[in-house]
Design an enzyme around this catalytic site. Structure first.
Site, PDB file in Angstrom:
ATOM      1  N   ILE A 196       0.829  -1.212   0.000  1.00  0.00           N
ATOM      2  CA  ILE A 196       0.000   0.000   0.000  1.00  0.00           C
ATOM      3  C   ILE A 196       0.867   1.268   0.000  1.00  0.00           C
ATOM      4  CG2 ILE A 196      -0.259   0.392   2.510  1.00  0.00           C
ATOM      5  CD1 ILE A 196      -3.314   0.564   1.946  1.00  0.00           C
ATOM      6  N   HIS A 229       5.993 -12.228   5.859  1.00  0.00           N
ATOM      7  CA  HIS A 229       5.893 -11.758   4.476  1.00  0.00           C
ATOM      8  C   HIS A 229       7.273 -11.461   3.939  1.00  0.00           C
ATOM      9  CE1 HIS A 229       5.518  -8.346   7.259  1.00  0.00           C
ATOM     10  NE2 HIS A 229       6.200  -7.647   6.367  1.00  0.00           N
TER      11      HIS A 229
END
Ligand code: 5GP
Length: 114
Positions: free
Chosen positions: A35, A105
């Site tokens: 994002i 991640h």
């Protein structure tokens, strides 16, 4: 090792409660655009299993989950045509590693000389 928080932002993305710009998905992983991109291409690849960090994943994931995850990271980079120019992988791990989201991640950065 930290307990997995079912309310972390990536758990919500996996459950479809928060949208993401999906790049790739299979039985083991979800990949989506960060994002707040820090490069022309900035994609996050996350396992579907509940792993807090690389430390947790590397200790606890099954061989199938580990193979599926790292195969997918390479595939996503190739699909984004980053393999020839090259790219950078990053897995911030724990507090001193600067990890903000407590679901393992890998960042894929590319699209310019880093
Ligand atoms: P970390 O510091 O944990 O390695 O990186 C977490 C990353 O997740 C950051 O780069 C941040 O921009 C990204 N991020 C945080 N919240 C969201 C979100 O709701 N959606 C997406 N796509 N990325 C997020």
């Amino acid at each position: 090792m930290a307990t997995y928080d079912d309310d972390n932002i990536f758990a919500k993305i996996l459950r479809g409660e928060i949208p993401c710009k999906k790049v790739y998905e299979d039985e083991h992983v979800l990949a989506f655009h960060d994002i707040r991109p820090q490069a022309p291409v900035h994609v996050l690849v996350i396992p579907k299993g509940k792993y807090v960090s690389f430390d947790d994943f590397s200790a606890e994931a099954t061989p199938a989950e580990m193979a599926g995850f790292f195969r997918a990271v390479g595939k996503v980079a190739r699909d984004l045509k980053l393999d020839a120019p090259g790219y950078r992988l990053l897995a911030n791990t724990g507090a001193d590693g600067g990890q903000e989201v407590p679901h393992f991640h890998v960042h894929i950065f590319g699209g310019r000389k880093l």
